[in-house]
Design a protein around this motif. Structure first.
Motif, mmCIF file in Angstrom:
data_model
loop_
_atom_site.group_PDB
_atom_site.id
_atom_site.type_symbol
_atom_site.label_atom_id
_atom_site.label_comp_id
_atom_site.label_asym_id
_atom_site.label_seq_id
_atom_site.Cartn_x
_atom_site.Cartn_y
_atom_site.Cartn_z
ATOM 1 N N MET A 1 0.822 -1.188 0.000
ATOM 2 C CA MET A 1 0.000 0.000 0.000
ATOM 3 C C MET A 1 0.863 1.247 0.000
ATOM 4 N N SER A 2 2.139 1.150 -0.341
ATOM 5 C CA SER A 2 2.971 2.361 -0.347
ATOM 6 C C SER A 2 2.370 3.356 -1.319
ATOM 7 N N GLU A 3 2.413 4.621 -0.970
ATOM 8 C CA GLU A 3 1.752 5.670 -1.760
ATOM 9 C C GLU A 3 2.222 5.618 -3.210
ATOM 10 N N GLU A 4 1.302 5.592 -4.112
ATOM 11 C CA GLU A 4 1.682 5.533 -5.521
ATOM 12 C C GLU A 4 2.222 6.849 -5.983
ATOM 13 N N CYS A 5 3.212 6.766 -6.866
ATOM 14 C CA CYS A 5 3.819 7.984 -7.374
ATOM 15 C C CYS A 5 2.922 8.585 -8.442
ATOM 16 N N PHE A 6 2.282 7.740 -9.241
ATOM 17 C CA PHE A 6 1.438 8.274 -10.307
ATOM 18 C C PHE A 6 0.417 7.215 -10.711
ATOM 19 N N GLN A 7 -0.450 7.603 -11.578
ATOM 20 C CA GLN A 7 -1.436 6.651 -12.093
ATOM 21 C C GLN A 7 -1.623 6.928 -13.576
ATOM 22 N N LEU A 8 -1.689 5.896 -14.380
ATOM 23 C CA LEU A 8 -1.943 6.107 -15.805
ATOM 24 C C LEU A 8 -3.430 5.951 -16.046
ATOM 25 N N LYS A 9 -4.053 6.971 -16.610
ATOM 26 C CA LYS A 9 -5.490 6.917 -16.837
ATOM 27 C C LYS A 9 -5.785 7.208 -18.286
#
Lengths: 305, 307
Positions: free
Chosen positions: B1-9
């Motif tokens: 659950m480490s904070e995600e750096c980014f998300q591809l949407k």
């Protein structure tokens, strides 16, 4: 040399041997992320607030301990602690969960042994810090250490889906989703179920967290009148196995004010329902009581009950 | 659950396209300067996609580095190149542009498709770059936008009449198959990108789709063998089959395919949409609410029929 150092020496020796054979560097595994929590980790969560998570954690923890299983219950609601109040040990809180994570105290100093029930320990939350004091690694270390001594770890989650709740559910093997038979509680429980199956450690590994539904504050009369959602309605929406139905009961308020978990109140229907729930959690098949209106006799109606 | 750096949407963003008809650095700079005078506020580091689809002469040599410099001088930031011959695309890539395949001609909302239009998919949309005029005359004339663009082209052009197109372009698509764009009320210069179609096996989901979850089946159908809770979204480029109650939102054909359908065991949805045409809960309640239904588009209108 301590056992740990001996083991480390062996590991280093094997690593050097392997490196020679493979003629390359071997990456040494870091201890923390591979450590397994040996106890069964249960999270009591709901999404919605005020549905009965802390009451249920206290009752179920006590129930498990009474059956002989060494159990610890942890309050994850940093800044708004109340598990200690419900358990009646608020005067004995010296160190708390955050102190242990920050290594300001050791686990033994923070754990509170319950006076009424053998095998039961409580790890209270901090009242002065806030949830930012919790870190995933810190929580993991504490749970691993607790797992060496205890059979069951019950995490009392705060309401919501923010950091505190996420920390509480991340390491869970089993989730007890506490729901009131009421539309907003059901929707929030649905949301938390989605989060459990996507953001927990088990989900990251491709496994499933075992889900249980605990329906609290159930009133058969209101269901019959059509005012309240029935067990079938809730099941239609949530579709997870029913752990128990806890009837609405004045005994719950009385128990929290007295600081005694309601399961210890032998006359209360809610207490008996929690006992049934604990039995089901341990794998027994118990028929659901308190689902239908009790037909009160004349004397009972006269003198209450 | 480490904070995600980014998300591809995936998202559809309105994007300005600079359609290049012919290119020479001086004329380009001159015309650009004129446009700046007309609408100075537009040229504030605006991202543009340079479209080579309408290039009169596909043999044009374009120095893309120079093109970029000119654009930037005038406050335009070219981010990608669309269409054009392989040679041009390669040259663009070498200068750091992203490349996109050419789009197929646009269709206006609710346009009636003529019978000759079939749903064939081009194997390689770049190579079969048709003469836009031919294509549209066959299929979608009578409607405003596409036709008028061609008229502009012919007026501006100094020489090449339509008939003189190079031979290989004429061969293309006798069946002028048109892949409909996502039907939406967006302004004319916005285009969604058409990727080369890849057939993938259907995405299968067997657990309940819970509130707050989003499932997207890219380039394929979606099959859900359970319920879809209120607050959940199931999205697919193809059809959506739900063997359970649909209580959340279902969006099928999100890339613009008008021929997909949504099937469910019990219609209790918040929203259903096919290729952008949607119906909300309030309207759905009048159409076989609570029954097994299929949702589809016929004659440009959303239909809900019992199964």
């Amino acid at each position: 040399m301590s056992p740990k150092e001996l083991v480390q020496k062996e590991v280093d020796k094997t690593v050097t041997e392997m490196e020679e054979v493979l003629e390359k560097k071997v990456v040494k595994p870091t201890s923390s992320s591979n450590d397994v929590i040996l106890a069964k980790t249960i999270v009591v969560t709901s999404g919605k607030g005020g549905v009965g998570k802390t009451t249920s954690t206290a009752a179920i923890g006590t129930g498990l301990a009474k059956k002989g299983h060494k159990t610890v219950i942890i309050d994850f609601d940093v800044g708004l602690r109340n598990l200690d109040l419900i358990m009646g040990c608020e005067r004995r809180v010296v160190y708390d969960f955050v102190n242990v994570i920050r290594k300001e105290s050791n686990l033994k100093q923070a754990l509170i042994k319950d006076k009424r029930t053998e095998n039961l320990y409580i790890l209270p939350a901090s009242q002065t810090k806030d949830k930012d004091a919790l870190t995933l690694e810190g929580v993991r270390e504490v749970l691993v250490e607790l797992g060496k001594e205890f059979e069951y770890i019950i995490c009392d989650s705060p309401a919501g889906i923010e950091k505190g709740a996420m920390m509480a559910l991340y390491f869970a093997d089993i989730a007890i989703v506490v729901t009131n038979p009421e539309v907003s509680s059901v929707r929030d429980s649905d949301r938390i179920l989605g989060i459990l199956q996507s953001k927990s450690q088990k989900a990251e590994r491709g496994e499933r967290v075992i889900e249980h539904l605990l329906l609290t504050r159930y009133s058969p009369k209101r269901v019959a009148d059509g005012e309240m959602l029935s067990v079938e309605d809730v099941n239609d929406i949530l579709a997870i196995p029913l752990l128990g139905v806890i009837p609405e009961s004045p005994a719950v308020l009385k128990a929290s004010n007295q600081g005694i978990p309601v399961i210890l109140d032998l006359e209360a229907d809610a207490g008996r329902a929690y006992e049934d729930a604990v039995a089901r959690l341990l794998g027994e098949e118990v028929e659901h009581r308190f689902l239908h209106e009790e037909k009160k006799g004349f004397l009972k109606r006269l003198f209450g009950g | 659950m480490s904070e995600e750096c980014f998300q591809l949407k995936g998202s559809l963003i309105p994007q300005t396209v600079l359609e290049l008809y012919h290119y020479s650095p001086d004329i380009f700079a001159q015309h650009l300067a004129e446009k700046v005078k007309q609408a100075p506020l537009f040229f504030q580091q605006t991202p543009v996609i340079v479209s080579l689809e309408k290039l009169k002469n596909s043999e044009t040599v374009i120095d893309f580095q120079e093109l970029r410099n000119l654009c930037q001088e005038f406050g335009l930031i070219p981010i990608a190149v669309k269409g054009g011959s392989d040679i041009l695309a390669e040259a663009a890539e070498a200068c750091g542009f992203a490349t996109m395949p050419a789009a197929l001609p646009k269709m206006e909302k609710n346009a009636k498709l003529e019978k000759s239009v079939k749903r064939d998919l081009f194997p390689n949309s770049r190579l079969v770059e048709t003469n836009p005029a031919n294509n549209l005359e066959n299929s979608l004339d009578k409607k405003g936008n596409p036709q008028s663009q061609i008229k502009n082209v012919s007026r501006e052009s100094n020489d090449t009449p339509h008939a003189k197109q190079p031979a290989h372009l004429e061969d293309s698509a006798k069946k002028s198959a048109v892949k409909p764009e996502k039907v939406a009320e967006k302004p004319a210069e916005n285009e969604s990108t058409e990727k080369m179609p890849v057939v993938r096996p259907s995405k299968l989901v067997t657990t309940p789709v819970r509130s707050g979850q989003q499932i997207y089946a890219k380039d394929s159908d979606l099959v859900v063998v359970s319920q879809v809770s209120p607050g959940a979204e199931v999205i697919a480029d193809g059809n959506i089959h739900i063997y359970g109650p649909l209580r959340g939102r279902a969006l099928a054909g999100v890339k613009g395919d008008l021929n997909v359908r949504i099937f469910c065991r019990s219609l209790e949805a918040e929203l259903v949409s096919i290729a952008g045409q949607y119906m909300l809960n309030e309207d759905l309640r009048n159409h076989h609410w609570g029954e097994p239904v299929q949702v589809f588009i016929k004659d440009g209108v959303l239909h809900i029929d019992p199964l």
